[in-house]
Design an enzyme around this catalytic site. Structure first.
Site, PDB file in Angstrom:
ATOM      1  N   SER A  40      -4.209   8.259  -6.503  1.00  0.00           N
ATOM      2  CA  SER A  40      -3.395   9.195  -5.722  1.00  0.00           C
ATOM      3  C   SER A  40      -2.644  10.152  -6.641  1.00  0.00           C
ATOM      4  CB  SER A  40      -2.398   8.438  -4.841  1.00  0.00           C
ATOM      5  OG  SER A  40      -1.329   7.933  -5.624  1.00  0.00           O
ATOM      6  N   SER A  42       0.683  10.671  -6.798  1.00  0.00           N
ATOM      7  CA  SER A  42       2.121  10.392  -6.844  1.00  0.00           C
ATOM      8  C   SER A  42       2.728  10.517  -8.237  1.00  0.00           C
ATOM      9  CB  SER A  42       2.405   8.990  -6.298  1.00  0.00           C
ATOM     10  OG  SER A  42       1.910   7.991  -7.171  1.00  0.00           O
ATOM     11  N   LYS A 119       3.984   3.622 -11.447  1.00  0.00           N
ATOM     12  CA  LYS A 119       5.143   4.518 -11.293  1.00  0.00           C
ATOM     13  C   LYS A 119       5.923   4.532 -12.601  1.00  0.00           C
ATOM     14  CE  LYS A 119       4.388   4.836  -6.758  1.00  0.00           C
ATOM     15  NZ  LYS A 119       3.925   6.084  -6.112  1.00  0.00           N
ATOM     16  N   SER A 226       5.638  10.654  -3.207  1.00  0.00           N
ATOM     17  CA  SER A 226       5.524   9.329  -3.805  1.00  0.00           C
ATOM     18  C   SER A 226       6.215   8.279  -2.939  1.00  0.00           C
ATOM     19  CB  SER A 226       6.149   9.327  -5.206  1.00  0.00           C
ATOM     20  OG  SER A 226       6.187   8.023  -5.746  1.00  0.00           O
TER      21      SER A 226
END
Length: 278
Positions: A40, A42, A119, A226
């Site tokens: 993705s 994010s 992250k 996100s």
């Protein structure tokens, strides 16, 4: 008869070789490095959809989350990391544990779903985290933020999931230029990295999050796109992540594909081979 016996022996030798190879690969993946494919957007602009990297699992030590999960829905196979390494316990500790640092890009196991997420580590145990007008505040102090131009990409479906990027310059037709404001954010320990802004939204102004002991607070660099610690698990977010759920640190991109598959070599991004993750 001798030929048949020889053929049978060769077959079993081949099976044994495959089994040994799988065992060695499993041990290597569990103890040292785990491959990770970015699904993705994010973490844009740091990580793009289609980036392929190896996660350093030695840096934080080992817990039940260090073992891989094997899920193949088509044949009903569902082996969870806890099924393999549950013997390590679920007491939020680690074997040969190392402390993560603020600003690390970390792969971790989602506390509720068990899926692997990637992250940036923003909040350490005891920190007070808040977003005010889109600016990250740590323990009551806003971080340094500097404008760094505009991030541009083609408005088209990306990766195997065919995800379309969100754009700050409004709805953009297929093939158009999608733009986002880019900033350099500097954390209290001096780590600097790029973040993106799409527009004003609820996550730009939050309450104060107090990070519990042995837990961490994560955010994506693509701040307005996100799902991370700003949203609790009950609402579909990540919430606070326990120490034992850390898998490893992303240090370097091996290669990157802008296409639907890593096998489409003609879509590989030549400027991202062996690129360090900042």
């Amino acid at each position: 008869m001798a030929e048949k016996a020889k053929s049978g022996s060769a077959f079993w030798e081949t099976i044994k070789t495959i089994v040994y190879a799988l065992l060695i690969a499993g041990v290597f993946r569990t103890l040292f490095f785990q491959p990770f494919w970015i699904p993705s957007g994010s973490m844009k602009p740091t990580l793009l959809i289609g980036d392929f990297l190896f996660v350093n699992k030695m840096v934080y030590g080992y817990s039940y989350a260090s073992c891989p999960s094997v899920k193949i829905a088509s044949i009903g196979l569902d082996i969870d990391a806890e099924d393999i390494c549950g013997w390590m316990g679920r007491d939020n500790t680690r074997i040969l544990g190392g402390e993560p640092e603020r600003g690390d890009v970390v792969v971790f196991r989602h506390p509720a779903t068990g899926r692997d997420y990637i992250k940036r580590l923003i909040g350490l145990p005891g920190d007070k985290i808040q977003i005010k007008d889109g600016v990250l505040n740590i323990n009551g102090t806003p971080v340094k933020l500097e404008a760094d131009g505009v991030f541009e990409e083609i408005a088209e479906p990306q990766g195997p999931q065919r995800l379309r990027p969100r754009c700050e310059n409004g709805p953009v037709g297929a093939g158009g230029i999608c733009k986002k404001s880019e900033y350099i954010e500097t954390l209290p320990n001096g780590v600097s990295h790029a973040i993106l802004n799409i527009g004003d939204q609820a996550s730009d102004n939050t309450g104060i999050y107090v990070v519990p002991e042995k837990h961490y607070f994560f955010m994506g660099d693509n701040r307005d796109n996100s799902s991370d610690s700003r949203l609790p698990q009950a609402a579909g977010g990540v919430g606070f992540v326990p120490y034992e759920n850390l898998i490893g640190r992303a240090d370097r991109i091996m290669f990157s594909s802008a296409g639907r598959s890593m096998l489409f070599f003609w879509t590989w991004r030549g400027d991202r081979f062996f690129k360090a993750v900042d």
